[in-house]
Design an enzyme around this catalytic site. Structure first.
Site, PDB file in Angstrom:
ATOM      1  N   TRP A  79     -21.514 -27.388  15.850  1.00  0.00           N
ATOM      2  CA  TRP A  79     -20.648 -27.151  16.665  1.00  0.00           C
ATOM      3  C   TRP A  79     -20.542 -25.805  17.043  1.00  0.00           C
ATOM      4  O   TRP A  79     -20.402 -24.997  16.130  1.00  0.00           O
ATOM      5  CB  TRP A  79     -19.063 -27.660  16.045  1.00  0.00           C
ATOM      6  CG  TRP A  79     -17.880 -27.591  17.247  1.00  0.00           C
ATOM      7  CD1 TRP A  79     -17.905 -27.693  18.465  1.00  0.00           C
ATOM      8  CD2 TRP A  79     -16.793 -27.024  16.803  1.00  0.00           C
ATOM      9  NE1 TRP A  79     -16.728 -27.511  18.885  1.00  0.00           N
ATOM     10  CE2 TRP A  79     -15.814 -27.031  17.999  1.00  0.00           C
ATOM     11  CE3 TRP A  79     -16.189 -26.384  15.779  1.00  0.00           C
ATOM     12  CZ2 TRP A  79     -14.466 -26.681  18.002  1.00  0.00           C
ATOM     13  CZ3 TRP A  79     -15.039 -25.948  15.577  1.00  0.00           C
ATOM     14  CH2 TRP A  79     -13.966 -26.088  16.867  1.00  0.00           C
TER      15      TRP A  79
ATOM     16  N   ASP B 148     -15.927 -30.722   7.592  1.00  0.00           N
ATOM     17  CA  ASP B 148     -14.959 -30.588   8.916  1.00  0.00           C
ATOM     18  C   ASP B 148     -14.972 -32.162   9.333  1.00  0.00           C
ATOM     19  O   ASP B 148     -15.917 -32.741   9.498  1.00  0.00           O
ATOM     20  CB  ASP B 148     -15.997 -30.053   9.813  1.00  0.00           C
ATOM     21  CG  ASP B 148     -15.369 -29.845  11.204  1.00  0.00           C
ATOM     22  OD1 ASP B 148     -14.368 -30.263  11.150  1.00  0.00           O
ATOM     23  OD2 ASP B 148     -15.697 -29.254  12.041  1.00  0.00           O
TER      24      ASP B 148
ATOM     25  N   LYS C 233      -9.166 -36.513  18.222  1.00  0.00           N
ATOM     26  CA  LYS C 233      -9.853 -37.530  18.677  1.00  0.00           C
ATOM     27  C   LYS C 233      -9.372 -38.798  18.364  1.00  0.00           C
ATOM     28  O   LYS C 233      -9.114 -39.760  19.147  1.00  0.00           O
ATOM     29  CB  LYS C 233     -11.373 -37.461  18.251  1.00  0.00           C
ATOM     30  CG  LYS C 233     -12.245 -36.521  19.190  1.00  0.00           C
ATOM     31  CD  LYS C 233     -12.192 -35.168  19.086  1.00  0.00           C
ATOM     32  CE  LYS C 233     -13.021 -34.247  19.845  1.00  0.00           C
ATOM     33  NZ  LYS C 233     -12.929 -32.999  19.638  1.00  0.00           N
TER      34      LYS C 233
END
Length: 414
Positions: free
Chosen positions: A139, A220, A256
């Site tokens: 990311w 993460d 999300k």
């Protein structure tokens, strides 16, 4: 006469535009009726619209009708009924770490805030090798989060352009070669940007290497439940590492899996190693995490955490949330199957099994930067220049246009 400034251009140069936000701006400015946004890192329904989860609407109604609700500050470390359930969600309710009181949790500004909180803690207190190893690719925000607190970053091999899958041997070799006690940043599931994850057996192999090298894992977790639709399956890697006795950090986002993107609900978890004094160690560490929180944001925001907490603490709402997760993950899986099927029907050169082998919101298509630009210029299809697409941007109305356009640029490059 130009006004004097303490921050001239040679001191504060103009920063480049964030590539993703630049892509969003370009998409919005495009007036084509066939334009497609495959860059968006958020769920979209089959009409390309944001979806407010039905269970979130119910939780919102409960909150709005609560006569005792106020807007006082949350505790520095967050809302306890939220942070405790968040820990159970990622670690498992029967986790040995929870049972042995080896976990401390701080409510954060979503996953980015959790990563920053962990980075700040490591920068101040970690005495091992202070280099953070990130997957190649990772990311885009990871590097600057760690660099901003003075922690250098290096990369370990991860994605194989040849197979469009995991370069597992390269990953193992690079983690093995990293100096002892290095910080290893790991995506717990639905790797961003590639959509390529290790299998559970591969995670077990990695755990052995990290233990041998005394590396420090930092997970993460941005997509639990959103990747496969199964909350436990998506947390399996984290839970295995905890069972193996690792001391580790976790950044957890609810953007999300609850659709709470702008509400910034997240948690940072620190799990200490098992053994005598573990509970005392975590209690001591918690005091320092609270000071870091106090100096940065004083106390975390309420709304998103209250929504998630309402659902996590109510068995009926929790069950409905699981169904909402299956709806989202199921639609994305169906779009993967549809895109692969249409490309294979068109006889598009190359192999396309990686589209369905990958998991989660994103897919590394294998398209080159020149092909990505041509798709944008000629077909009004927007994606990041590395060929990553958001599967949530696909739907039954644009899938044919996307597949035909992919086919065209691939053939033209032959």
């Amino acid at each position: 006469m130009a006004s004097a400034t303490s921050f001239p251009a040679d001191v504060v140069p103009k920063a480049p535009e964030d590539p993703l936000y630049g892509l969003i701006s370009a998409y919005k400015a495009d007036n084509s009726p066939v334009k497609v946004d495959l860059g968006v890192g958020a769920y979209r329904d089959d009409n390309a619209k944001p979806w407010v989860l039905p269970v979130v609407k119910k939780a919102d109604e409960i909150l709005r009708n609560n006569p005792d609700l106020d807007h006082e500050y949350a505790p520095i470390s967050g809302i306890p009924e939220f942070t405790s359930k968040a820990a159970e969600l990622i670690l498992g309710a029967s986790s040995p770490a929870i049972q042995e009181k080896r976990v401390t949790t701080v409510q954060t500004i979503s996953g980015t805030g959790a990563l920053h909180h962990g980075a700040l803690f490591l920068a101040k207190f970690y005495k091992g090798n202070r280099t953070v190893y990130l997957s190649n690719p990772t990311w885009a925000n990871h590097k600057q989060i760690f660099n901003n607190v003075g922690l250098p970053v290096e990369q370990y091999r991860y994605f194989s352009p040849a197979t469009k899958g995991l370069d597992f041997e390269g990953m193992k070799s690079d983690i093995q070669s990293a100096p002892e006690g290095s910080i290893i940043l790991l995506h717990s599931c639905a790797h961003n940007p590639t959509g390529v994850d290790p299998t559970l057996e591969q995670w077990k192999e990695l755990a052995v290497i990290l233990q041998e090298k005394k590396h420090f894992p930092f997970f993460d977790s941005a997509y639990q439940g959103f990747a496969s639709g199964d909350l436990s399956r998506d947390a399996a890697a984290v839970q295995y590492f905890v069972e193996q006795g690792f001391e580790l950090l976790i950044a957890q986002s609810f953007a999300k899996n609850f659709g709470l993107y702008g509400e910034r609900a997240g948690c940072f978890h620190l799990v200490t190693a098992p053994g005598a004094g573990a509970a005392e160690n975590v209690a001591r560490i918690a005091t320092q995490l609270a000071i870091l929180q106090r100096s940065e944001i004083s106390s975390p925001p309420l709304y998103g955490a209250r929504i998630a907490s309402t659902v996590l603490n109510d068995p009926a709402l929790y069950a409905e949330w699981e169904e909402n997760l299956k709806t989202m993950s199921g639609r994305i899986i169906s779009m993967r199957k549809a895109l692969r099927s249409k490309l294979e029907e068109l006889g598009t050169p190359g192999t396309w099994n990686h589209i369905t082998d990958q998991i989660g919101m994103f897919s590394f298509t294998g398209l080159a930067e020149a092909q990505v630009q041509k798709l944008r210029d000629e077909a009004h299809i927007y994606m990041t220049k590395n060929g990553r697409i958001s599967m949530a941007g696909l739907n039954t109305k644009n899938i044919d246009h996307v597949a035909r356009s992919f086919d065209k640029v691939v053939r033209e490059a032959q």
